[in-house]
Design a protein around this motif. Sequence first.
Motif, short mmCIF file in Angstrom:
data_model
loop_
_atom_site.label_atom_id
_atom_site.label_comp_id
_atom_site.label_asym_id
_atom_site.label_seq_id
_atom_site.Cartn_x
_atom_site.Cartn_y
_atom_site.Cartn_z
N PRO A 1 43.00 49.88 44.59
CA PRO A 1 42.44 49.17 44.95
C PRO A 1 43.08 47.94 43.79
O PRO A 1 44.44 48.28 43.29
N GLY A 2 42.68 46.65 43.95
CA GLY A 2 42.90 46.06 43.60
C GLY A 2 44.12 45.53 43.96
O GLY A 2 43.89 44.23 43.58
N PHE A 3 43.83 45.61 45.37
CA PHE A 3 45.06 44.32 46.08
C PHE A 3 44.40 43.88 47.65
O PHE A 3 44.31 43.16 48.62
N LEU A 4 42.94 43.21 47.61
CA LEU A 4 41.77 43.61 48.91
C LEU A 4 42.74 41.31 48.55
O LEU A 4 42.47 41.32 50.19
N GLU B 1 37.26 43.90 40.81
CA GLU B 1 38.13 42.69 41.53
C GLU B 1 37.64 41.88 42.07
O GLU B 1 36.47 41.44 42.79
N THR B 2 38.30 40.87 42.87
CA THR B 2 37.28 39.45 43.72
C THR B 2 38.25 39.42 44.53
O THR B 2 39.27 40.10 44.78
N GLN B 3 37.84 38.98 45.74
CA GLN B 3 38.48 38.99 46.73
C GLN B 3 38.67 37.32 47.60
O GLN B 3 37.08 37.57 48.22
N ARG C 1 33.70 43.22 43.70
CA ARG C 1 34.11 44.72 44.13
C ARG C 1 33.64 44.42 42.46
O ARG C 1 34.16 44.11 41.18
#
Lengths: 319, 233
Positions: A20-23, B47-49, B58
């Motif tokens: 996780p963490g690379f979107l 997390e952000t996108q 998220r």
Amino acid sequence: MGFLVRSPGLLASVQGSGRPGFLRSGIAEGGALDLKSLAIANLLAGNAPGEAGLEMTLAGAELEFTLGNVVAIAGADMEPRLNGEAAPMYRSFAVQPGDVLAFGPARSGCRAYLAFAGGLELPLVMGSKSTNLNCGIGGYRGRGLKAGDFLRFAAPLAPLRIAVRRVEGRRIAPAEGFGSPVAVLRVIPGPQAESFTEAGLEAFYGGEYAVTARSDRMGSVLEGPAVGAKGPTDIVSDGIPLGGVQVPSGGQPIAMLADRQTTGGYAKIAVVIDADLGTLAQRRPGDRVAFSRVSLGVAQRASRREAAALAALARRLGS
Amino acid sequence: MPRPSVAPAGDRAIVVSFGEEISEELNDAVLALDGRLQSERIEGVLETQPTYRSLLVRYDPDRASFRSLARRLRRLADGGAPAGAGPARVVEIPVAYGGPYGEDLPDVVRHAGLSEEEVVARHCSRDYRIYMLGFLPGFAYLGGMDEALATPRLPTPRKAIPAGSVGIGGAQTGIYPQRSPGGWRLIGRTPLRPYDPDRDPPFLYGAGDRIRFRPVSEAEFLDLEARIEAGEA
């Protein structure tokens, strides 16, 4: 020392809890598609629930051990055999150098998980041992296993007989069968649910969809009643959440899984809830699913129940 | 700008959508909210996108409820334009244009009706906004190419394009971060590795940065490539 891959089966790859963490940079979280089954196998083997093991799809691998260890299998039933004799599922067992563990085609379910006590010795790529097949990173050389590959155990229990006894023979009740004719997937209405017509929504929530053979770790490609939209379902690209169900112009939905593209330009009618992603991952081509709308509260309670059950299992097993 | 919509994207993510078009204004709003979220370090946000027009957030529902997070996001999004946001970071990308590095440059030259020098000059003449990353690891969706350079994609996509290739597909230009199939017209190549999973950080740029292409000679390309290969650059 660890094991030699005699045959990989249809697709065997190293998968753990993901990356996780690379979107924001274009890489989805990846990892085991049925995290619950992976966690059960790991807990039985005395590991942390997200440790990387093998995920095998539809038809399993044949492995020859060159070092003893304790292993455990959960998920789809591929009729595992150790040196030709039936090997247990949902119970840890010891393997010795020279032993051959062979999996066949899945009798029910789609993905089986094999956990090794102490895990596998593999480099962390961007913080994870999980294989991302599209990006070619993680796991064993960034790809699915091939015949002749040799994987090493990181910290096998074999040299420590006491530790083996502690872990060997742990068992839990197997998961409910994955073979039900129709699996109901609970969903939250998606960010573009209003793009679809009343009739389209009725088709989606009232119909049954078969998982097609075009499905992979990126997504479950479904076939069933076409979902009608009010206009074109192309949208300005948007983030695709895990479990997002997008509907291209043909009206056939695709449920996006852990190795999906992170952005996409199709309207998302719904998102499969976290607690049901494993159920979806265990559907095989030809299996059917149906969708049922639930509230956020129901979805999050379902996740909590799953987490509590795994925590209770971990306590019971003393890991 | 209309008020953003804040909606669930499943039970572990929220999407804040500012509109449904590709515009610098919407993307600025997305990036401003993203920046605020990064600096506020809200409990439960994992997390952000950022994308063209929305921010996917998220979160861990055991540490933050949808209601409280949605309220917080609405408030932060209403903060308006990115007050105090400094100038965007500019990432310079050296590119060897044409020849073996950009086999399709002659197609773009022909289609644009300009000289090769003029095409290269125009491609390098401006900074390109990175709207978002997606499609491939580290693939940047760039905006703002000179319209005169727009060239249709290849009728048949190539099976493998080398990492670092710079191409034009329709009105878009971009850099292939890893070896992959693709149908864009290749006009050059950079020796830089926009994405290297074994490097920390793995990515050279992110959403909101600007890309500036700088033409380099073949000699400079090879020199840079050798230094990167040796881990010196």
